[in-house]
Structure formats: C-alpha cells, structure tokens
Design a protein around this motif. Structure first.
Motif, PDB file in Angstrom:
ATOM      1  N   THR A  26       9.527  42.192 -15.967  1.00 26.25           N
ATOM      2  CA  THR A  26       9.167  41.331 -14.836  1.00 26.25           C
ATOM      3  C   THR A  26       7.660  41.377 -14.572  1.00 26.25           C
ATOM      4  O   THR A  26       6.998  42.357 -14.921  1.00 26.25           O
ATOM      5  N   LYS A  27       7.143  40.314 -13.971  1.00 18.77           N
ATOM      6  CA  LYS A  27       5.743  40.315 -13.542  1.00 18.77           C
ATOM      7  C   LYS A  27       5.667  40.495 -12.022  1.00 18.77           C
ATOM      8  O   LYS A  27       4.592  40.434 -11.424  1.00 18.77           O
ATOM      9  N   ASP A  28       6.811  40.728 -11.403  1.00 19.72           N
ATOM     10  CA  ASP A  28       6.902  40.839  -9.949  1.00 19.72           C
ATOM     11  C   ASP A  28       6.591  42.280  -9.510  1.00 19.72           C
ATOM     12  O   ASP A  28       7.458  43.154  -9.548  1.00 19.72           O
ATOM     13  N   ILE A  29       5.321  42.488  -9.108  1.00 19.62           N
ATOM     14  CA  ILE A  29       4.867  43.838  -8.750  1.00 19.62           C
ATOM     15  C   ILE A  29       5.701  44.414  -7.605  1.00 19.62           C
ATOM     16  O   ILE A  29       6.130  45.569  -7.638  1.00 19.62           O
ATOM     17  N   ARG A  30       5.957  43.562  -6.584  1.00 21.69           N
ATOM     18  CA  ARG A  30       6.739  43.982  -5.407  1.00 21.69           C
ATOM     19  C   ARG A  30       8.111  44.534  -5.827  1.00 21.69           C
ATOM     20  O   ARG A  30       8.580  45.544  -5.333  1.00 21.69           O
ATOM     21  N   ALA A  31       8.759  43.812  -6.757  1.00 25.29           N
ATOM     22  CA  ALA A  31      10.107  44.205  -7.192  1.00 25.29           C
ATOM     23  C   ALA A  31      10.070  45.570  -7.880  1.00 25.29           C
ATOM     24  O   ALA A  31      10.945  46.408  -7.646  1.00 25.29           O
ATOM     25  N   ILE A  32       9.037  45.791  -8.699  1.00 19.35           N
ATOM     26  CA  ILE A  32       8.905  47.085  -9.393  1.00 19.35           C
ATOM     27  C   ILE A  32       8.712  48.201  -8.363  1.00 19.35           C
ATOM     28  O   ILE A  32       9.385  49.238  -8.409  1.00 19.35           O
ATOM     29  N   VAL A  33       7.803  47.960  -7.411  1.00 17.39           N
ATOM     30  CA  VAL A  33       7.507  48.978  -6.394  1.00 17.39           C
ATOM     31  C   VAL A  33       8.776  49.312  -5.606  1.00 17.39           C
ATOM     32  O   VAL A  33       9.119  50.487  -5.414  1.00 17.39           O
ATOM     33  N   ASN A  34       9.486  48.274  -5.161  1.00 22.96           N
ATOM     34  CA  ASN A  34      10.686  48.497  -4.346  1.00 22.96           C
ATOM     35  C   ASN A  34      11.766  49.260  -5.100  1.00 22.96           C
ATOM     36  O   ASN A  34      12.404  50.146  -4.550  1.00 22.96           O
ATOM     37  N   LYS A  35      11.975  48.889  -6.353  1.00 17.92           N
ATOM     38  CA  LYS A  35      13.023  49.560  -7.139  1.00 17.92           C
ATOM     39  C   LYS A  35      12.773  51.057  -7.222  1.00 17.92           C
ATOM     40  O   LYS A  35      13.702  51.847  -7.218  1.00 17.92           O
ATOM     41  N   VAL A  36      11.493  51.434  -7.305  1.00 14.85           N
ATOM     42  CA  VAL A  36      11.177  52.862  -7.419  1.00 14.85           C
ATOM     43  C   VAL A  36      11.237  53.542  -6.052  1.00 14.85           C
ATOM     44  O   VAL A  36      11.919  54.558  -5.879  1.00 14.85           O
ATOM     45  N   THR A  37      10.550  52.964  -5.057  1.00 15.17           N
ATOM     46  CA  THR A  37      10.399  53.686  -3.785  1.00 15.17           C
ATOM     47  C   THR A  37      11.697  53.725  -2.974  1.00 15.17           C
ATOM     48  O   THR A  37      11.896  54.643  -2.186  1.00 15.17           O
ATOM     49  N   LYS A  38      12.587  52.760  -3.175  1.00 10.54           N
ATOM     50  CA  LYS A  38      13.844  52.745  -2.404  1.00 10.54           C
ATOM     51  C   LYS A  38      14.814  53.817  -2.885  1.00 10.54           C
ATOM     52  O   LYS A  38      15.677  54.253  -2.130  1.00 10.54           O
ATOM     53  N   ASN A  39      14.726  54.216  -4.145  1.00 14.89           N
ATOM     54  CA  ASN A  39      15.733  55.128  -4.692  1.00 14.89           C
ATOM     55  C   ASN A  39      15.183  56.499  -5.057  1.00 14.89           C
ATOM     56  O   ASN A  39      15.876  57.298  -5.668  1.00 14.89           O
ATOM     57  N   ILE A  40      13.913  56.744  -4.700  1.00 16.89           N
ATOM     58  CA  ILE A  40      13.285  57.978  -5.183  1.00 16.89           C
ATOM     59  C   ILE A  40      13.878  59.217  -4.506  1.00 16.89           C
ATOM     60  O   ILE A  40      14.280  59.167  -3.347  1.00 16.89           O
ATOM     61  N   LYS A  41      13.971  60.304  -5.262  1.00 11.89           N
ATOM     62  CA  LYS A  41      14.327  61.592  -4.662  1.00 11.89           C
ATOM     63  C   LYS A  41      13.510  62.691  -5.347  1.00 11.89           C
ATOM     64  O   LYS A  41      12.912  62.454  -6.410  1.00 11.89           O
ATOM     65  N   CYS A  42      13.519  63.852  -4.750  1.00 12.45           N
ATOM     66  CA  CYS A  42      12.720  64.952  -5.280  1.00 12.45           C
ATOM     67  C   CYS A  42      13.157  65.297  -6.699  1.00 12.45           C
ATOM     68  O   CYS A  42      14.347  65.277  -7.000  1.00 12.45           O
ATOM     69  N   GLY A  43      12.173  65.587  -7.554  1.00 17.43           N
ATOM     70  CA  GLY A  43      12.487  65.980  -8.927  1.00 17.43           C
ATOM     71  C   GLY A  43      12.688  64.805  -9.871  1.00 17.43           C
ATOM     72  O   GLY A  43      13.026  65.010 -11.040  1.00 17.43           O
ATOM     73  N   ASP A  44      12.460  63.578  -9.388  1.00 11.55           N
ATOM     74  CA  ASP A  44      12.635  62.412 -10.259  1.00 11.55           C
ATOM     75  C   ASP A  44      11.491  62.264 -11.256  1.00 11.55           C
ATOM     76  O   ASP A  44      10.359  62.682 -10.992  1.00 11.55           O
ATOM     77  N   ILE A  45      11.810  61.644 -12.399  1.00 10.86           N
ATOM     78  CA  ILE A  45      10.789  61.283 -13.393  1.00 10.86           C
ATOM     79  C   ILE A  45      10.805  59.759 -13.502  1.00 10.86           C
ATOM     80  O   ILE A  45      11.818  59.159 -13.896  1.00 10.86           O
ATOM     81  N   ILE A  46       9.697  59.142 -13.121  1.00  8.80           N
ATOM     82  CA  ILE A  46       9.599  57.678 -13.071  1.00  8.80           C
ATOM     83  C   ILE A  46       9.073  57.160 -14.411  1.00  8.80           C
ATOM     84  O   ILE A  46       8.094  57.681 -14.943  1.00  8.80           O
ATOM     85  N   LEU A  47       9.720  56.135 -14.939  1.00 11.46           N
ATOM     86  CA  LEU A  47       9.316  55.529 -16.221  1.00 11.46           C
ATOM     87  C   LEU A  47       8.603  54.193 -15.987  1.00 11.46           C
ATOM     88  O   LEU A  47       9.165  53.279 -15.377  1.00 11.46           O
ATOM     89  N   LEU A  48       7.360  54.095 -16.481  1.00  9.50           N
ATOM     90  CA  LEU A  48       6.600  52.841 -16.422  1.00  9.50           C
ATOM     91  C   LEU A  48       5.852  52.675 -17.750  1.00  9.50           C
ATOM     92  O   LEU A  48       5.893  53.559 -18.599  1.00  9.50           O
ATOM     93  N   HIS A  49       5.187  51.541 -17.910  1.00  6.74           N
ATOM     94  CA  HIS A  49       4.473  51.243 -19.153  1.00  6.74           C
ATOM     95  C   HIS A  49       3.045  50.818 -18.826  1.00  6.74           C
ATOM     96  O   HIS A  49       2.858  49.804 -18.150  1.00  6.74           O
ATOM     97  N   ASP A  50       2.062  51.588 -19.310  1.00  2.00           N
ATOM     98  CA  ASP A  50       0.668  51.321 -18.936  1.00  2.00           C
ATOM     99  C   ASP A  50       0.032  50.210 -19.761  1.00  2.00           C
ATOM    100  O   ASP A  50      -1.167  49.982 -19.653  1.00  2.00           O
ATOM    101  N   ILE A  51       0.819  49.489 -20.557  1.00  2.00           N
ATOM    102  CA  ILE A  51       0.258  48.394 -21.353  1.00  2.00           C
ATOM    103  C   ILE A  51       0.304  47.062 -20.603  1.00  2.00           C
ATOM    104  O   ILE A  51      -0.178  46.061 -21.106  1.00  2.00           O
ATOM    105  N   TYR A  52       0.890  47.053 -19.396  1.00  3.33           N
ATOM    106  CA  TYR A  52       0.949  45.818 -18.594  1.00  3.33           C
ATOM    107  C   TYR A  52       0.118  45.998 -17.321  1.00  3.33           C
ATOM    108  O   TYR A  52       0.262  46.995 -16.620  1.00  3.33           O
ATOM    109  N   ASP A  53      -0.726  44.972 -17.014  1.00  2.00           N
ATOM    110  CA  ASP A  53      -1.525  45.023 -15.780  1.00  2.00           C
ATOM    111  C   ASP A  53      -0.627  45.121 -14.552  1.00  2.00           C
ATOM    112  O   ASP A  53      -0.944  45.829 -13.592  1.00  2.00           O
TER     113      ASP A  53
END
Ligand code: NI
Length: 236
Positions: free
Chosen positions: A180-207
């Motif tokens: 997706t190119k929807d920054i808001r959607a990416i942010v929400n998916k992560v911050t809404k479900n985060i808990k301690c000890g999580d490992i977040i997966l992202l890709h630094d090849i996309y702006d």
C-alpha cells in the motif's frame, strides 16, 4: 462539674478519632482511585508496568536503498532509535556508505539472503551459498559477520542455520507496508495492535514505509515504548 469535663474530653477524643479515620479513609480512597486510573491508562496504551518488558523492535528488510534508507537513518538519529536492518546481498554493492553509517550509528545488521530467495525451495548447497555470500559482503563493509538472518517469507531449515551458526529472527507485527501507499493505514495497523516485546516488520526501500516508520516511532515513544534492536527482544 468533673463529670461534665470528663464527658467533654471523652466526646473530643471520639470526635478526633472519627475525624482521623475519615481523613485516612479519604486519603486511601484517593490513592486507590489514582492508581486505578493510571493502570487503566497503561492498559489502554499498551504500556507494561514492568519496565523490562516495555521494549519493541523495529526492523527493515530488503534494503539498502541509497535514497530511502538514508532518509530513514536521518529520522532514526533524530529520534535516538536503534533499529535492525536485514540486507539483501545483491543490494550491497554501491551502497557501502549507507551500510557503514547503519553500523556506526548502532543499528543491528542482519542477513536477508543474496537474491531474496525462499530458502526451502533451494537445495542445501544453494541455500547455504545465498546466506554465506551475503555474510561475506556485509563483513567486507563493516568488518563483522552477521549472526542473525531473516529468512525471506519466514521459510528456513533449522538444520542448515545451526550448521552455519545463524539465528533466525522473524516478526510479530506485519502491516504489509509493501502492498500500500497509504501511510496512515500502515501506521494504524502497527500502533493499534502493538504490545510489549513485539518485532515490527517494515521495508526501507519504499518512501511511504520510511514515513510510516518515523510516525510509528513518534507515537510509540509518546506512549513510553523503548526501541531496541531485535536481538535484545530474543534475549529477554
Ligand atoms: Ni524480504
């Protein structure tokens, strides 16, 4: 006369006693309410009360990319955040400066195979060479051999990894930022479900992923989360 005096003294003592009990009860109630509210806030924001468990790791696969990875490194530095990068071997040549910077700024560097291949579809020799070649490239640049691998698609053989002394690091939060190119959607998916000890997966090849990552960090830091490299989560 004496009886009256004694009576007054007696009443006074009772009043002082009752008064003290009421004041102590009110104090206890106030402390209880305050603590309950603090706990409720902590639970709502996902903050663990135990500080050793308040950690999350943010990880970036498929890079490096000369433009977006540099931008990400700038943002991580501004926020004093240490991240983890799993590099694709064939992307290393020409990006040595980016990788040196990652290393010097305290980020953890791991292996993501040479050609971004699904390891369990290859024979053992080819799978081994995908990993070793990438380790060699990384060692040439930073002078240290990676210990950790993120196998593409999460597919790997325990036997092969233990033979070549590599530890797999998978992930627990995947916002599918590549789709997706929807920054808001990416942010929400992560911050809404985060808990301690999580490992977040992202890709630094996309702006868009880089922008999302920096927003995610700002939000989680404001909630009291501490960012550590992914090896720290495994060790806990
Ligand atoms: Ni990947």
């Amino acid at each position: 006369m004496d009886y009256k005096k004694q009576y007054h003294n007696y009443i006074n003592k009772i009043m002082i006693g009752i008064g003290s009990i009421i004041i102590m009860a009110m104090l206890a109630l106030a402390i209880f309410v305050q603590r309950a509210q603090a706990d409720k806030q902590n639970i709502q924001s996902g903050i663990c009360t135990d500080t050793t468990e308040r950690c999350v790791a943010i990880t970036f696969d498929d890079g490096p990319n000369p433009k977006s990875t540099q931008r990400l490194l700038d943002g991580l530095k501004e926020r004093n955040v240490k991240a983890t990068f799993f590099l694709v071997g064939k992307n290393i040549e020409g990006n040595e400066d980016v990788i040196k910077r990652m290393y010097e700024e305290g980020h953890l560097i791991g292996n993501h195979t040479y050609t971004h291949v699904q390891l369990d579809t290859l024979n053992v020799n080819m799978a081994r060479s995908e990993i070793i070649q990438t380790n060699e490239k990384i060692t040439e640049v930073i002078g240290q051999c990676p210990k950790y691998i993120r196998p593409p698609f999460g597919a790997y053989s325990d036997k092969l990894l233990s033979e070549i002394n590599m530890m797999p690091i998978l992930w627990s939060v995947d916002p599918e930022d590549w789709a997706t190119k929807d920054i808001r959607a990416i942010v929400n998916k992560v911050t809404k479900n985060i808990k301690c000890g999580d490992i977040i997966l992202l890709h630094d090849i996309y702006d868009t992923s880089v922008e999302a990552a920096l927003e995610i960090i700002d939000i989680l830091q404001s909630q009291g989360y501490i960012f550590v490299t992914a090896d720290q989560i495994l060790l806990d």
